[in-house]
Design an enzyme around this catalytic site. Structure first.
Site, PDB file in Angstrom:
ATOM      1  N   SER A 259       3.407  -5.523  13.544  1.00  0.00           N
ATOM      2  CA  SER A 259       2.499  -6.616  14.339  1.00  0.00           C
ATOM      3  C   SER A 259       3.128  -7.097  15.393  1.00  0.00           C
ATOM      4  O   SER A 259       4.413  -6.616  15.658  1.00  0.00           O
ATOM      5  CB  SER A 259       2.357  -7.871  13.291  1.00  0.00           C
ATOM      6  OG  SER A 259       3.301  -8.460  13.180  1.00  0.00           O
ATOM      7  N   LYS A 260       2.537  -7.947  16.295  1.00  0.00           N
ATOM      8  CA  LYS A 260       3.000  -8.513  17.594  1.00  0.00           C
ATOM      9  C   LYS A 260       4.506  -8.819  17.603  1.00  0.00           C
ATOM     10  O   LYS A 260       5.370  -8.706  18.625  1.00  0.00           O
ATOM     11  CB  LYS A 260       2.243  -9.502  18.002  1.00  0.00           C
ATOM     12  CG  LYS A 260       0.571  -8.994  18.124  1.00  0.00           C
ATOM     13  CD  LYS A 260       0.209  -9.222  19.441  1.00  0.00           C
ATOM     14  CE  LYS A 260      -1.356  -9.053  19.620  1.00  0.00           C
ATOM     15  NZ  LYS A 260      -1.757  -8.467  20.723  1.00  0.00           N
ATOM     16  N   ARG A 261       4.821  -9.722  16.429  1.00  0.00           N
ATOM     17  CA  ARG A 261       6.223 -10.147  16.298  1.00  0.00           C
ATOM     18  C   ARG A 261       7.379  -8.644  16.461  1.00  0.00           C
ATOM     19  O   ARG A 261       8.482  -9.307  16.867  1.00  0.00           O
ATOM     20  CB  ARG A 261       6.504 -10.831  15.165  1.00  0.00           C
ATOM     21  CG  ARG A 261       6.386 -10.156  13.832  1.00  0.00           C
ATOM     22  CD  ARG A 261       6.066 -10.872  12.869  1.00  0.00           C
ATOM     23  NE  ARG A 261       7.233 -11.436  12.262  1.00  0.00           N
ATOM     24  CZ  ARG A 261       7.635 -11.509  10.757  1.00  0.00           C
ATOM     25  NH1 ARG A 261       6.641 -10.930  10.201  1.00  0.00           N
ATOM     26  NH2 ARG A 261       8.679 -11.969  10.419  1.00  0.00           N
ATOM     27  N   HIS A 262       6.942  -7.621  16.357  1.00  0.00           N
ATOM     28  CA  HIS A 262       7.959  -6.414  16.394  1.00  0.00           C
ATOM     29  C   HIS A 262       8.160  -5.812  17.747  1.00  0.00           C
ATOM     30  O   HIS A 262       8.620  -4.917  18.163  1.00  0.00           O
ATOM     31  CB  HIS A 262       7.569  -5.520  15.457  1.00  0.00           C
ATOM     32  CG  HIS A 262       7.568  -5.941  13.945  1.00  0.00           C
ATOM     33  ND1 HIS A 262       8.561  -6.520  13.469  1.00  0.00           N
ATOM     34  CD2 HIS A 262       6.370  -6.037  13.103  1.00  0.00           C
ATOM     35  CE1 HIS A 262       7.956  -6.713  12.227  1.00  0.00           C
ATOM     36  NE2 HIS A 262       6.774  -6.623  12.026  1.00  0.00           N
ATOM     37  N   GLY A 263       7.239  -6.572  18.824  1.00  0.00           N
ATOM     38  CA  GLY A 263       7.118  -5.919  20.003  1.00  0.00           C
ATOM     39  C   GLY A 263       5.775  -5.415  20.527  1.00  0.00           C
ATOM     40  O   GLY A 263       4.756  -5.884  19.873  1.00  0.00           O
TER      41      GLY A 263
END
Length: 489
Positions: A259-263
RNA sequence: GGCCCGGUGGUCAAGCGGUUAAGACACCGCCCUUUCACGGCGGUUUCACGAGUUCGAAUCUCGUCCGGGUCACCA
């Protein structure tokens, strides 16, 4: 055995964002179809009217086009099973649901949102397990008629068997059995008249003669519900192909669904970061699938040629930006030089907007070094403005340079270069090599200080000759003098 | 928590009862070399654990542990 035409479909909802997980599903759907000589269909699943996003469908078209996943049927190209947008098919679904009601396989449910919410709240307290409590499942017929006649809002729910179990086969996970008591009486038709995803999916997949249902394995546990629907209608069950999830690595070392938190996890984000479409396709093809042959570089047509379902793995895969970057470097290095120049031109121009000089020299030093085009401006910034640097940059053990001999080398180099007018890489190379020979020093002893003075940095893309060539005579000499001044200070 | 699915180096992974357990990324070292990169060579690091079955298990079975997914009028 009769060979049926293989048909797969990519069925995204228009959310305005193409997640790499979705893209990878689309890729595999395409590859399964094409490797089997089949048909790849695009269907837009916009049954959630609350989540509609303007322009989202165009993002889907653009993405598919950029990566080369050309659909044979779809809203824009047509086909004999249209329409290919679910909102345009709205009237198709209700009659099927009503048929199920008539046959006792589905029922009207008049429960309010509030009642359902309190049900879920109770579930969280552990008082009740499994979504809906089947409150309306056995409402008397007269009561149903009455509520309907006064236009009470309703949904239609599927009547699930309460006992027994349902087994299905998946092409990658094998045989899976789920107890029917785990299955909820899921909603088929929402109160706004639109079908739910699960229902529309089954109806459309059947109507569009989809043979292989390919999707992420988050749908694994809901697949029995699908099968029960197919059985209720007496339709042939398609081949299920569930794909392992793509995971992202968290800062603490754990992993979870990407998800977004991974980049950057959207196709557009990755493009913006400088990854090539073909890089992305190649990399995600290998996340969860392994070719028979031991190799990794594949164009899309090559993937089609090599793909097979039995190479799909069961375990989740972590998305690795390092490897993606490596792939990107491979693709950049394998480009013809003209293409590299063309593609990197916008980045060259960020630094040198006014002139188009030495593109080929820049390209020759950059192409083997760049892993993403966006690195270029930073890599060549020193050519525009000489960075400030300390004199001890001139000291390098391996090149046998120190403050004293660097000054001598610079003076000698300046002497030669002042009398040189052919400022090509080749000529500069020849002149400087001659000089090194004449001075009886190793090349590095002369070239290290020249490069430091020309670049003002210890690590540079390209060597002294290329840097001088790009700088031009005047600027080169100016920088060499600055270096000399530093050494004399 | 119930149910479902996984578990081969840090990551992607091959492997389908007998292998010195491939390969790639990353990392380290060496070579090439005017730095870096490219390229070449080499190296560190793995079968989650415990019981079985078997002459023999990373491969089969069971249990444990760990990880993930799922339990909506979202897809």
């Amino acid at each position: 055995m009769s060979e049926k035409n293989v048909r797969t479909r990519f069925a995204p909802s228009p959310t305005g964002f193409m997640h790499v997980g979705n893209l990878r599903t689309a890729l595999y759907e395409y590859l399964i179809a094409k490797s089997l000589g089949g048909t790849f269909v695009l269907r837009i699943e916009d049954t959630d009217q609350e989540r509609l996003v303007q322009g989202a469908v165009d993002i889907i078209y653009n993405t598919l086009e950029q990566v080369g996943l050309k659909h044979d049927e779809g809203p824009d190209v047509g086909g004999e099973f249209g329409p290919y947008v679910q909102s345009e098919r709205k009237d198709i679904y209700l009659p099927y649901a009503e048929q199920l009601v008539r046959e006792g396989k589905a029922y009207y449910c008049f429960c309010t949102k509030e009642r359902l919410d309190s049900l879920h709240a109770a579930k969280d307290d552990g008082e009740f397990s499994g979504g809906y409590d089947r409150h309306c499942r056995d409402l008397p017929k007269e009561e149903v008629e009455r509520l309907l006649s006064v236009h009470t809002p309703y949904v239609i729910r599927q009547r699930m068997p309460i006992e027994g179990s349902t087994t299905f086969d998946d092409a990658v996970y094998g045989s899976i059995t789920i107890e029917n008591k785990e299955l909820e009486d899921q909603v088929l038709i929402k109160s706004d008249g639109y079908p739910t995803y699960n229902f529309a999916n089954v109806i459309d997949d059947h109507l569009m003669q989809i043979t292989h249902v390919v999707r992420g394995c988050e749908y694994l546990t809901s697949t029995p519900k699908y099968n029960l629907l197919y059985e209720a209608f007496g339709w042939e069950i398609p081949t299920y192909v569930h794909l392992p999830l793509i995971m992202g690595k968290n800062e603490d070392g754990s992993v979870s669904k990407l998800s977004k938190r991974h980049g950057s996890t959207g196709f557009a984000d990755l493009i913006k970061e400088g990854y090539l479409p073909e890089t992305i396709v190649n990399y995600i093809a290998l996340l969860g699938w392994c070719p028979k042959e031991n190799r990794e570089l594949f164009t899309l047509p090559e993937l089609v040629k090599n793909f097979s379902i039995d190479g799909i793995s069961k375990s989740p895969a972590v998305f690795d930006y390092d490897k993606l970057t490596w792939f990107n470097g491979e693709y950049i290095r394998s480009m013809p030089e003209e293409q590299f120049v063309a593609d990197s031109m916008p980045y060259f121009k960020e630094v040198f907007p006014e002139q188009e000089k030495n593109w080929h020299v820049l390209a020759s030093i950059l192409q083997p070094r760049v892993t993403k085009f966006i690195q270029i401006p930073e890599m060549i910034a020193f050519l525009k403005n000489l960075p400030d640097y300390p004199a001890d940059f001139f000291v390098n053990k391996k090149s046998k340079t120190n403050l004293e001999n660097s000054a001598v080398m610079l003076e000698e180099a300046i002497g030669v270069l002042e009398n040189t007018d052919d400022w090509s890489v080749e000529n500069l190379h020849d002149r400087l090599m001659e000089l090194a020979q004449k001075l009886e020093v190793k090349n590095g002893t002369l070239l290290w200080p020249v490069r430091i003075a020309a670049a003002g940095m210890q690590v540079t893309p390209g060597g002294a000759m290329e840097i001088l060539a790009i700088l031009g005579k005047e600027e080169s000499l100016r920088r060499l003098h600055i270096g000399l001044d530093k050494l004399k200070a």
